[in-house]
Motif scaffolding. Structure first.
Motif, short mmCIF file in Angstrom:
data_model
loop_
_atom_site.label_atom_id
_atom_site.label_comp_id
_atom_site.label_asym_id
_atom_site.label_seq_id
_atom_site.Cartn_x
_atom_site.Cartn_y
_atom_site.Cartn_z
N ASN A 74 -45.40 -16.73 43.80
CA ASN A 74 -44.47 -15.61 43.82
C ASN A 74 -44.71 -14.75 42.59
N MET A 75 -45.13 -13.51 42.81
CA MET A 75 -45.45 -12.62 41.71
C MET A 75 -44.23 -11.85 41.20
N SER A 76 -43.04 -12.12 41.72
CA SER A 76 -41.86 -11.40 41.28
C SER A 76 -41.10 -12.15 40.20
N ASN A 77 -41.64 -13.26 39.73
CA ASN A 77 -40.99 -14.04 38.68
C ASN A 77 -40.89 -13.18 37.42
N GLN A 78 -39.81 -13.31 36.68
CA GLN A 78 -39.61 -12.52 35.48
C GLN A 78 -39.31 -13.42 34.30
N ILE A 79 -39.73 -12.97 33.11
CA ILE A 79 -39.52 -13.72 31.88
C ILE A 79 -38.49 -12.98 31.03
N SER A 80 -37.73 -13.76 30.25
CA SER A 80 -36.72 -13.18 29.38
C SER A 80 -36.62 -14.03 28.11
N ILE A 81 -36.57 -13.35 26.95
CA ILE A 81 -36.39 -14.07 25.68
C ILE A 81 -34.90 -14.29 25.50
N GLN A 82 -34.48 -15.56 25.40
CA GLN A 82 -33.07 -15.92 25.25
C GLN A 82 -32.65 -15.96 23.79
N SER A 83 -33.52 -16.51 22.93
CA SER A 83 -33.19 -16.53 21.51
C SER A 83 -34.48 -16.49 20.71
N PRO A 84 -34.46 -15.79 19.62
CA PRO A 84 -33.37 -14.98 19.10
C PRO A 84 -33.16 -13.74 19.97
N ALA A 85 -31.96 -13.18 19.90
CA ALA A 85 -31.63 -11.99 20.67
C ALA A 85 -32.14 -10.75 19.96
#
Length: 168
Positions: A74-85
């Motif tokens: 699935n190429m729609s996966n997304q990444i997000s930095i949780q910490s530090p903000a």
């Protein structure tokens, strides 16, 4: 007329083969470098060259019938930095700082996470966290990328932080 043409073709063929059959000489110049030349300088030796490789060409098969591998990632996966903000102030950069990222969906076996600090790669793995042992004083940018099996970034996220050292 035909004889002249044949004689011309034969002499042309002889001249071209003669130009390829020149002798190669090896010598050493005044600086000790090895020099190769087609004219014999002083103290030179002829070089014996192996015969030219004249292997026949290989036939290329038709690639139109070749199947492309099926990709079910699935190429729609997304990444997000949780910490530090974004905008966080790290009061003591001498204490280890852990970067934590999440993805919307579970990572596929062929996907990996790249974590960078100020453009320098820190981690390239499937791990969702990385601990920086020491951060220098000043502003920093943390960047995380979700990479697919071809090396392309599927998703990216970045945050800017400020680090202080004790006593400043």
């Amino acid at each position: 007329m035909v004889r002249c043409l044949i004689l011309f073709i034969v002499s042309l063929a002889l001249l071209t083969t003669m130009s390829f059959a020149t002798e190669i000489y090896r010598s050493t110049d005044q600086y000790g470098n090895t020099v190769f030349s087609d004219t014999p300088p002083k103290n030179s030796t002829p070089v014996e060259l192996p015969p030219i490789n004249t292997a026949p060409p290989t036939e290329v098969s038709d690639t139109a019938h070749r199947k492309k591998p099926s990709v079910t990632v699935n190429m729609s996966n997304q990444i997000s930095i949780q910490s530090p903000a974004n905008g966080d102030i790290i009061p003591n950069g001498r204490i280890p700082t852990t970067i934590r990222v999440t993805t919307r969906e579970k990572l596929a076996p062929s996907q990996r996470i790249v974590i960078e600090l100020n453009g320098q790669k820190l981690s390239n793995s499937s791990s969702t966290q990385y601990t920086i042992p020491l951060l220098s004083r000043g502003p920093h940018r943390i960047h995380a990328s979700l990479i697919d099996q071809t090396g392309k970034a599927i998703s990216k996220d970045s945050v800017d932080i400020m680090v202080y050292q004790p006593g400043n």
